[in-house]
Scaffold this active site. Sequence first.
Site, PDB file in Angstrom:
ATOM      1  N   GLU A 111      87.340  16.485  53.138  1.00  0.00           N
ATOM      2  CA  GLU A 111      86.466  17.532  52.606  1.00  0.00           C
ATOM      3  C   GLU A 111      86.687  18.852  53.354  1.00  0.00           C
ATOM      4  OE1 GLU A 111      84.745  17.380  49.999  1.00  0.00           O
ATOM      5  OE2 GLU A 111      84.664  15.230  49.594  1.00  0.00           O
ATOM      6  N   CYS A 138      76.486  12.206  52.445  1.00  0.00           N
ATOM      7  CA  CYS A 138      77.817  12.512  52.966  1.00  0.00           C
ATOM      8  C   CYS A 138      77.898  13.985  53.353  1.00  0.00           C
ATOM      9  CB  CYS A 138      78.884  12.185  51.915  1.00  0.00           C
ATOM     10  SG  CYS A 138      79.038  10.412  51.606  1.00  0.00           S
ATOM     11  N   HIS A 191      85.995  11.468  51.962  1.00  0.00           N
ATOM     12  CA  HIS A 191      85.483  10.548  50.948  1.00  0.00           C
ATOM     13  C   HIS A 191      86.565   9.560  50.532  1.00  0.00           C
ATOM     14  CE1 HIS A 191      81.805  13.013  49.724  1.00  0.00           C
ATOM     15  NE2 HIS A 191      81.369  11.772  49.769  1.00  0.00           N
TER      16      HIS A 191
END
Lengths: 201, 201, 201, 201
Positions: free
Chosen positions: A77, A140, A164
């Site tokens: 991310e 998350c 992820h």
Amino acid sequence: MKILLTGFEPFGGEPVNPALESVKLAKAPEGVELVKLEVPCLFEKCIQVVMDAVRREKPDAVLCVGQAGGRDKVTPERVAINVMDARIADNGGYKPSDVCIREDGPAAYFATLPVKAMTAAINEAGVPTALSNTAGTFCCNDVMYGVLHEITKEGLPVKAGFMHVPCIPEQLPRFKEGTPALPLEDIARAVEAALKAIAEN
Amino acid sequence: MKILLTGFEPFGGEPVNPALESVKLAKAPEGVELVKLEVPCLFEKCIQVVMDAVRREKPDAVLCVGQAGGRDKVTPERVAINVMDARIADNGGYKPSDVCIREDGPAAYFATLPVKAMTAAINEAGVPTALSNTAGTFCCNDVMYGVLHEITKEGLPVKAGFMHVPCIPEQLPRFKEGTPALPLEDIARAVEAALKAIAEN
Amino acid sequence: MKILLTGFEPFGGEPVNPALESVKLAKAPEGVELVKLEVPCLFEKCIQVVMDAVRREKPDAVLCVGQAGGRDKVTPERVAINVMDARIADNGGYKPSDVCIREDGPAAYFATLPVKAMTAAINEAGVPTALSNTAGTFCCNDVMYGVLHEITKEGLPVKAGFMHVPCIPEQLPRFKEGTPALPLEDIARAVEAALKAIAEN
Amino acid sequence: MKILLTGFEPFGGEPVNPALESVKLAKAPEGVELVKLEVPCLFEKCIQVVMDAVRREKPDAVLCVGQAGGRDKVTPERVAINVMDARIADNGGYKPSDVCIREDGPAAYFATLPVKAMTAAINEAGVPTALSNTAGTFCCNDVMYGVLHEITKEGLPVKAGFMHVPCIPEQLPRFKEGTPALPLEDIARAVEAALKAIAEN
């Protein structure tokens, strides 16, 4: 080099979380001391659990891993945003709608891990991967934002970020038809490749 | 109430941009004065063109619209991030890789438009819609971030935000098989619904 | 020219079926006499209901319409296959697994409607469309196969085929996040375009 | 038990075909004699090449494997249809539009391999899989239809069928953004699981 590697516990009624399972399976790359941690799927508490370990273990870097049901690739991310906006409740029954993570925090933090090197390394390891520009607005994103915020506020010399991972095939009967998956061994290999990229960059 | 409504020019070799076409088609909701503007698909220049119009027209709100080939819904954007990272060149041949939009800017800005009310209004109008958490890292994100940054820096009383729209069916022969699309009339209806939600919130 | 236009009733717990609603909305193209029919979502019975109408109304063509949740385009079907293989029960609670529709029937029938002209006409009408090579193995495929089989066996001078349509936005809260949709008016326009193509070809 | 296992050569400008590579990697399950064959991506010729091997090797079963760019799972095919309808030319420059494979052939053939047992075995091996109801209308469908037709016509005691496999990560830079992939080792493992299911059923 010491890396704290965390994985979320199962949530949403699932008996298993491929993030946690891949964290358990992943081996430390040469020259890396690995500390593993299971993180509860609870807003705010997840931040505290990771930060407790950061303060205790004093790692050089933290990589948190979570499940993104519906994605077909392993996705480091790029950024976490200052909002909790949940479609389902967390494991404690909390379901915030458009709530700030930190009232005094900025809109977002960029990961301080080398996300493009991580993506390249995962690709090199033969696992489908892509850089993601959204970690969502559930736990998350919460842990990524919160950990980057606390590290920044406390001025700690710790790089941090989030990745992820897709579902594993065992989960598919409980997911919507057509949901993609990757074998657990591939996800673990991707985690190892990401750790190697962190250690080398 | 005065709203500046902008649409990007075609890019990536396309002869048409559904964002611009829907902006042209959209009618002002009752009580709204609408100023329409075509924006060049050029990093940085797009920000300047919109800000020139903001300073000249002094609108209460700015809604910028752009195309997201591959999306199947009209998606108001929640957040813009401080990065330009392009897979294809903009219309001037510029293809930045991990470059800041504003060196002195924060990591991100949240839209100051009522994005959830806009999504609800578009849904009410019968057009498929969803709130998006990423405007990407191309010119669409650039104009959203840059305009929010300049408005904040200059302390202007102007709400601002961005909305992505899908392809229209006419474009599909030039896109990858399976690319979704919405009829232009629906997209224009979604723009009108978004304007109405902005005016009422 | 006389066309029998059928739409399935709601199924799977849904209060509405966009196929039936679009059939109700669709107007006959000039020169076409349109007979509309609601069809139960029941294996075998759906075939009988359509064939009763075929024998009674003696149309030149039959176009059956059904919902394909998850598709983002209006898709005329090229072929129907001799199998019932259901993931959910039909409205009568029947959930066959790998059962023949007609023991004495061939593996498949191609639609005898001009499916490519239909797709071209729907595209011309500005609605996203594509030719599909599978009608699935639920009631939609069942009615298409069964009607083509009975028409062939009885030697009737009737063209027949099937068309799947996406969800409409009103249904999305009950479907998985990310499910695509098209406004009902567009689907009705696609049905009208398909009827026109049938009449002209 | 003797199984003929075939994989298509690369096509569409690709330097590699994951189908062929997985066929090369796959090991024979215990008790199975495996004959491997590379098949040209040429309409009709692909049928002849496989049938020559069938007549020469007299296998008990034939499993043909091909690439389906865009799919995210390994998908045994249920049915092949009597049509060639190509979006891109085959490796010989032939690009048929709605042409019959066999003028005297039926509309379709069902695979005579145990497709549900194959899917179950692949799933058991931890690789994402689903049964598919369409092999498309390009060379993959062509070889499946043609081989089943010739075997049926000649009355040979040979089971036959086809399986599509996703891209591998190495191919993704040449495919559209977002295309899914599976590591080659997983695909080879799926092929081995399918062979085992064929041998046992």
